[in-house]
Design a protein around this motif. Structure first.
Motif: not given
Length: 232
Positions: A3-5, A98-102, A213-218
């Motif tokens: 995953l991206p940092l 931070l919880d959601a992106l743990a 972040v999730e959209q960018l990762t996708h």
């Protein structure tokens, strides 16, 4: 492929330290004869290294004795540390993000001294999200808006710049991360007063961060995304 940092700024992004910092900075600078108001930091100088602010003020108002400046800075930082430990709160939505992106690798990248970063994270209960993954301009000997601090953090963490997402509220940090070649999310809490630089993605609050972040990762790191969601 990992995953991206995620590289988080600290002041104004994770913790609401900037009003306290601005007040103590104004108090200290005024004691050595350098005119400065809290609003000057929150406007013109937000996110800048303290010594760069001092240098700019001296060009405007005259030189101050170096020993006097050093004593003032020590007193200012001691007063600030006390206030951070007792008054500091998180930026709304930071803990939830931070919880959601743990599941993402993450670190803090800040122009502030490492002791100040630790004080802020400990005071707000955020330190366990990052452990020792704290990167200070004073430790790396390079500061935003130069890209070297972000690049230093990415290198130590084992990531290429193109595989990093930087999250920052201050223009100096946004510009530094853009220059480093990273994907940049600008937490723009003052959109009426501040324009997001071209190339950065704007959010107006930290509650929006996980979805972005999730959209960018996708889109940019699709191989890291699960075929079926395993989120609880």
């Amino acid at each position: 492929m990992p995953l991206p940092l995620l590289l988080f700024d600290c002041d104004g992004t994770l913790v609401d330290s900037e009003p306290l910092l601005a007040e103590e900075m104004a108090r200290g600078l005024n004691t050595v004869g350098l005119p400065f108001a809290s609003s000057d930091y929150l406007g013109e100088f937000r996110g800048a290294r303290f010594r760069r602010i001092v240098a700019e003020l001296q060009t405007r108002y005259g030189e101050v004795d170096a020993d006097q400046l050093n004593r003032m800075e020590q007193t200012m930082r001691a007063n600030l540390a006390d206030r951070l430990a007792n008054e500091l709160t998180t930026i709304p939505g930071a803990r939830e993000s931070l919880d959601a992106l743990a599941r993402y690798p993450s670190a803090v990248v800040s122009n502030g001294p490492e002791t100040k970063i630790r004080t802020a994270l400990n005071a707000t209960g955020l330190s366990h999200y990052f452990d020792h993954r704290l990167f200070s301009g004073y430790t790396a000997n390079c500061w935003k808006p130069e890209p070297c601090l972000h690049l230093h953090a990415a290198s130590i963490m084992g990531f290429a710049a193109k595989d990093c997402i930087a999250i920052d509220d201050a223009l100096v940090g946004v510009r530094a991360a853009l220059q480093a070649g990273m994907t940049v999310i600008h937490l723009n809490r003052f959109p009426d007063a501040e324009a997001t630089p071209e190339g950065a993605i704007m959010i107006s609050n930290m509650y929006q961060l996980p979805a972005v972040v999730e959209q960018l990762t996708h889109e940019r790191w699709p191989a890291t995304m699960p075929h079926h969601s395993t989120e609880k």
